[in-house]
Design a protein around this motif. Structure first.
Motif, mmCIF file in Angstrom:
data_model
loop_
_atom_site.group_PDB
_atom_site.id
_atom_site.type_symbol
_atom_site.label_atom_id
_atom_site.label_comp_id
_atom_site.label_asym_id
_atom_site.label_seq_id
_atom_site.Cartn_x
_atom_site.Cartn_y
_atom_site.Cartn_z
ATOM 1 N N LYS A 8 0.831 -1.203 0.000
ATOM 2 C CA LYS A 8 0.000 0.000 0.000
ATOM 3 C C LYS A 8 0.872 1.262 0.000
ATOM 4 O O LYS A 8 0.591 2.226 -0.721
ATOM 5 C CB LYS A 8 -0.914 0.004 1.228
ATOM 6 N N GLU A 9 1.926 1.262 0.798
ATOM 7 C CA GLU A 9 2.790 2.436 0.895
ATOM 8 C C GLU A 9 3.481 2.725 -0.431
ATOM 9 O O GLU A 9 3.535 3.871 -0.885
ATOM 10 C CB GLU A 9 3.825 2.242 2.004
ATOM 11 N N THR A 10 4.033 1.697 -1.049
ATOM 12 C CA THR A 10 4.734 1.913 -2.310
ATOM 13 C C THR A 10 3.769 2.312 -3.428
ATOM 14 O O THR A 10 4.096 3.146 -4.281
ATOM 15 C CB THR A 10 5.502 0.648 -2.725
ATOM 16 N N ALA A 11 2.581 1.711 -3.417
ATOM 17 C CA ALA A 11 1.587 2.072 -4.436
ATOM 18 C C ALA A 11 1.188 3.537 -4.304
ATOM 19 O O ALA A 11 1.094 4.265 -5.306
ATOM 20 C CB ALA A 11 0.356 1.182 -4.306
ATOM 21 N N PHE A 12 0.963 4.003 -3.079
ATOM 22 C CA PHE A 12 0.603 5.399 -2.860
ATOM 23 C C PHE A 12 1.740 6.342 -3.251
ATOM 24 O O PHE A 12 1.514 7.517 -3.568
ATOM 25 C CB PHE A 12 0.212 5.640 -1.399
ATOM 26 N N SER A 13 2.997 5.846 -3.237
ATOM 27 C CA SER A 13 4.139 6.678 -3.611
ATOM 28 C C SER A 13 4.317 6.761 -5.117
ATOM 29 O O SER A 13 4.635 7.830 -5.657
ATOM 30 C CB SER A 13 5.427 6.116 -2.986
ATOM 31 N N VAL A 14 4.138 5.639 -5.820
ATOM 32 C CA VAL A 14 4.435 5.579 -7.249
ATOM 33 C C VAL A 14 3.247 6.003 -8.106
ATOM 34 O O VAL A 14 3.424 6.634 -9.159
ATOM 35 C CB VAL A 14 4.893 4.150 -7.628
ATOM 36 N N LEU A 15 2.038 5.662 -7.689
ATOM 37 C CA LEU A 15 0.867 5.962 -8.508
ATOM 38 C C LEU A 15 0.693 7.454 -8.820
ATOM 39 O O LEU A 15 0.281 7.795 -9.931
ATOM 40 C CB LEU A 15 -0.392 5.404 -7.834
ATOM 41 N N PRO A 16 0.990 8.372 -7.890
ATOM 42 C CA PRO A 16 0.898 9.789 -8.261
ATOM 43 C C PRO A 16 1.830 10.174 -9.413
ATOM 44 O O PRO A 16 1.466 11.000 -10.267
ATOM 45 C CB PRO A 16 1.283 10.510 -6.962
ATOM 46 N N ILE A 17 3.041 9.589 -9.453
ATOM 47 C CA ILE A 17 3.958 9.855 -10.565
ATOM 48 C C ILE A 17 3.341 9.394 -11.867
ATOM 49 O O ILE A 17 3.347 10.107 -12.882
ATOM 50 C CB ILE A 17 5.300 9.131 -10.344
ATOM 51 N N MET A 18 2.803 8.183 -11.838
ATOM 52 C CA MET A 18 2.189 7.628 -13.043
ATOM 53 C C MET A 18 1.005 8.486 -13.498
ATOM 54 O O MET A 18 0.826 8.733 -14.690
ATOM 55 C CB MET A 18 1.752 6.188 -12.779
ATOM 56 N N ALA A 19 0.223 8.949 -12.535
ATOM 57 C CA ALA A 19 -0.942 9.764 -12.878
ATOM 58 C C ALA A 19 -0.523 11.076 -13.544
ATOM 59 O O ALA A 19 -1.118 11.496 -14.543
ATOM 60 C CB ALA A 19 -1.769 10.046 -11.619
ATOM 61 N N ILE A 20 0.515 11.724 -13.006
ATOM 62 C CA ILE A 20 0.975 12.993 -13.575
ATOM 63 C C ILE A 20 1.487 12.790 -14.999
ATOM 64 O O ILE A 20 1.163 13.564 -15.909
ATOM 65 C CB ILE A 20 2.077 13.600 -12.688
ATOM 66 N N VAL A 21 2.312 11.758 -15.193
ATOM 67 C CA VAL A 21 2.866 11.501 -16.526
ATOM 68 C C VAL A 21 1.753 11.183 -17.520
ATOM 69 O O VAL A 21 1.757 11.664 -18.660
ATOM 70 C CB VAL A 21 3.893 10.350 -16.473
ATOM 71 N N LEU A 22 0.786 10.373 -17.115
ATOM 72 C CA LEU A 22 -0.306 10.009 -18.018
ATOM 73 C C LEU A 22 -1.164 11.223 -18.373
ATOM 74 O O LEU A 22 -1.576 11.392 -19.535
ATOM 75 C CB LEU A 22 -1.166 8.914 -17.376
ATOM 76 N N ILE A 23 -1.431 12.070 -17.394
ATOM 77 C CA ILE A 23 -2.213 13.288 -17.670
ATOM 78 C C ILE A 23 -1.486 14.175 -18.662
ATOM 79 O O ILE A 23 -2.066 14.663 -19.646
ATOM 80 C CB ILE A 23 -2.513 14.041 -16.360
ATOM 81 N N LEU A 24 -0.188 14.390 -18.432
ATOM 82 C CA LEU A 24 0.591 15.212 -19.349
ATOM 83 C C LEU A 24 0.715 14.549 -20.721
ATOM 84 O O LEU A 24 0.669 15.220 -21.754
ATOM 85 C CB LEU A 24 1.986 15.476 -18.764
ATOM 86 N N GLY A 25 0.864 13.227 -20.712
ATOM 87 C CA GLY A 25 1.036 12.497 -21.959
ATOM 88 C C GLY A 25 -0.202 12.490 -22.831
ATOM 89 O O GLY A 25 -0.105 12.351 -24.065
ATOM 90 N N PHE A 26 -1.366 12.633 -22.231
ATOM 91 C CA PHE A 26 -2.616 12.670 -22.992
ATOM 92 C C PHE A 26 -3.095 14.094 -23.281
ATOM 93 O O PHE A 26 -4.080 14.269 -23.995
ATOM 94 C CB PHE A 26 -3.714 11.921 -22.237
ATOM 95 N N THR A 27 -2.407 15.102 -22.705
ATOM 96 C CA THR A 27 -2.878 16.484 -22.884
ATOM 97 C C THR A 27 -1.825 17.364 -23.557
ATOM 98 O O THR A 27 -1.658 17.310 -24.776
ATOM 99 C CB THR A 27 -3.288 17.083 -21.523
ATOM 100 N N ALA A 29 1.496 17.397 -23.483
ATOM 101 C CA ALA A 29 2.761 16.816 -23.958
ATOM 102 C C ALA A 29 2.516 15.393 -24.442
ATOM 103 O O ALA A 29 2.877 14.428 -23.764
ATOM 104 C CB ALA A 29 3.802 16.835 -22.841
ATOM 105 N N PRO A 30 1.918 15.210 -25.591
ATOM 106 C CA PRO A 30 1.571 13.863 -26.086
ATOM 107 C C PRO A 30 2.795 12.964 -26.204
ATOM 108 O O PRO A 30 3.829 13.350 -26.749
ATOM 109 C CB PRO A 30 0.974 14.153 -27.468
ATOM 110 N N LEU A 31 2.680 11.738 -25.663
ATOM 111 C CA LEU A 31 3.737 10.740 -25.734
ATOM 112 C C LEU A 31 3.319 9.630 -26.693
ATOM 113 O O LEU A 31 2.128 9.385 -26.889
ATOM 114 C CB LEU A 31 4.028 10.154 -24.349
ATOM 115 N N SER A 32 4.296 8.948 -27.243
ATOM 116 C CA SER A 32 3.990 7.859 -28.161
ATOM 117 C C SER A 32 3.302 6.717 -27.419
ATOM 118 O O SER A 32 3.468 6.552 -26.205
ATOM 119 C CB SER A 32 5.275 7.346 -28.813
ATOM 120 N N SER A 33 2.545 5.931 -28.151
ATOM 121 C CA SER A 33 1.817 4.820 -27.534
ATOM 122 C C SER A 33 2.769 3.798 -26.937
ATOM 123 O O SER A 33 2.498 3.209 -25.880
ATOM 124 C CB SER A 33 0.910 4.149 -28.568
ATOM 125 N N VAL A 34 3.907 3.574 -27.600
ATOM 126 C CA VAL A 34 4.893 2.628 -27.071
ATOM 127 C C VAL A 34 5.407 3.099 -25.716
ATOM 128 O O VAL A 34 5.499 2.323 -24.753
ATOM 129 C CB VAL A 34 6.065 2.460 -28.065
#
Length: 522
Positions: A8-27, A29-34
């Motif tokens: 639970k602790e590690t998930a709460f630490s890493v998931l915010p990073i993933m969320a930020i990158v995904l939000i930026l990647g879809f808005t 700063a588009p990132l490649s699908s790969v």
């Protein structure tokens, strides 16, 4: 702590990073699908690997260091303790994967640089300063005075070294404090402090003042070693060539690790390609510790079979967890960070000033969140909470660290665009940090200088470094500016944690004064 809690602790630490990158990647700063697919899969591997690794550290690595340090101190043989401290610091540093990568990249861009000469010098530097740190613990030397003297000498040495090696030197301090080195060295220091505090005339609480600070002292050694190597190397290579080393090393590190700067393989096959090299690196990292544990067990610890099996199981968990963690980081986080940095950097370079401000804010957010995913940070904060008997909460330390690293990444983004010298940040930053030692409680000073080392671990050195390099590449900025980001990440927690310590000191004094005022007069 059980596996579910750690997950639970590690998930709460890493998931915010993933969320930020995904939000930026879809808005914006588009990132490649790969890149997006690899990033998500790599994030899942990172969470799983970090969970298993921390579990292994708890039941395997930390007990080895604590019991080994306590057993060596109980022998009451100072030469034996110091010799063992040097040997431990030396072999652990040689085995640290980040040090191997650093030396490989310097060698690849400058053949005149001897890879193993550099590694051995760094290892000697760490060994000597681990020995010095334990000597300080045994003899109860004042940490504040020691840090001021050591950093004054270090900066004088850095000014004498070639310009290109100055950035490499301070980044080397972060490279040596990796996921294997930090837990073991910290545990060793705590074991020594625990025995010292039980000596004649000692107070039990005094161990807190010497339990922390060993990692901070040890991280000075590699900086000094690289500066000395730079002075020697300057006779064979010009300063301008040394600067080229500093500019190219971080970019080459991404290629060396098996993570191409451009997508060369579709899908998730990159993780399978990375696995053999990652297993080899982690095996090299763990093997010296296994050998050291065997020596401790035979000659010092002599633990019963039950405890021995638990230690071995912990080492196995650490091995598996670190392999999964590094595979996910190199296969998913590094490419995403580099591509995201290029995209946002291009927007800031071609757009208005508001894009530059936005990039600095995004960098700060990444710094605040990424530091919470560092394995060694979680080890440090847990030990702080235990050593302080719960008075210093883990969440408070994590918050202070996040603010400090956020500031460092923001400054790094600004440095890329405005191209000012690294010394404009390092000199006043360390001056403030050393000045704060005069007002900060010794316990918090030790924690702060330990935090500087652990904050610049593999997570920061991969995602943040690749992100910064991407920004520098897209803006036409100097790669040397991007290369100094690890040095800044290691510096700002020194200030943040000590400010926290001063606040803690003031609140404690106010609370004590309130209690005294409530005592009725007879």
């Amino acid at each position: 702590m059980n596996l579910t809690t750690k997950l639970k602790e590690t998930a709460f630490s890493v998931l915010p990073i993933m969320a930020i990158v995904l939000i930026l990647g879809f808005t914006i700063a588009p990132l490649s699908s790969v890149t997006m697919v690899r990033f998500v899969f790599g994030g899942l591997l990172l969470i799983l690997g970090l969970t298993i690794f921390l579990l292994g550290v708890d039941i395997g690595i930390l007990p080895i260091g604590e019991r080994g340090g306590a057993a060596l101190t109980a022998k009451r043989n100072l030469p034996l303790l110091l010799s063992a401290a040097f040997f431990i610091g030396f072999i652990v540093t040689i085995a640290e994967p980040d040090v191997q990568v650093l030396a490989d990249q310097i060698k690849s861009v400058s053949p005149s640089v001897g890879k193993w000469t550099l590694i051995i010098m760094i290892a000697v530097g760490v060994g000597l300063f681990v020995m010095l740190g334990l000597l300080r613990s045994v003899l109860s030397w004042n940490l504040r005075t020691m840090l001021i003297l050591l950093y004054t000498a270090l900066f004088a040495l850095a000014f004498l070294s070639p310009k290109g090696f100055q950035g490499i030197a301070f980044d080397a301090g972060g490279a040596t404090t990796g996921p294997m080195t930090v837990p073991f060295i910290m545990a060793l220091g705590m074991g020594v402090a625990s025995v010292r505090s039980r000596g004649p005339g000692r107070k039990d609480s005094s161990s807190n003042d010497t339990s922390f600070g060993l990692t901070g002292i040890a991280s000075i050694g590699p900086v000094a070693a690289v500066c000395i190597y730079g002075i020697i190397h300057a006779k064979k290579e010009t300063v301008s060539e040394a600067v080229t080393v500093a500019e190219e090393i971080a970019v080459d590190a991404l290629v060396h690790e098996g993570v191409p700067l451009r997508d060369k393989a579709w899908g998730l096959g990159i993780f399978a390609e990375l696995l053999p090299d990652t297993i080899r690196e982690v095996t090299i990292a763990l093997l010296p510790l296994v050998i050291l544990f065997a020596v401790f067990q035979i000659f010092l610890l002599k633990m019963p079979r039950g405890q021995l099996r638990r230690m071995i199981l912990g080492l196995f968990y650490s091995f598996v967890g670190l392999v999964i963690f590094l595979t996910g980081t190199h296969g998913g986080f590094m490419p995403a960070g580099e591509e995201l940095g290029k995209t946002l950097g291009a927007l800031a370079f071609t757009g208005s000033a508001k894009w530059i401000v936005l990039l600095i804010i995004i960098g700060a957010i990444f710094g605040a969140v990424v530091v919470c995913a560092e394995p060694a940070v979680w080890v440090l904060t847990e030990q702080v909470e235990q050593e302080s008997s719960g008075n210093i909460k883990r969440n408070v330390i994590l918050t202070a660290l996040s603010l400090g690293v956020a500031l460092s990444i923001a400054l790094s983004m600004a440095r890329i665009f405005f191209n000012f010298s690294l010394w404009c940040l390092l000199l006043p930053g360390y001056a403030i940090a050393l000045l704060l030692t005069l007002f900060c409680p010794p316990l918090f000073t030790g924690i702060a200088f330990d935090s500087g080392g652990v904050a610049s671990g593999p997570m920061t050195s991969t995602f943040i470094l690749s992100f910064t390099l991407g920004v520098a590449a897209s803006t036409g900025g100097n790669s040397e500016n991007a290369f100094g980001v690890i040095a800044l990440v290691a510096m700002t927690p020194l200030i943040a944690i000590q400010i926290l310590g001063i606040i803690f000191k003031l609140k404690s004094a106010k609370k004590m004064k309130g209690k005294q005022e409530k005592i009725p007069l007879k």
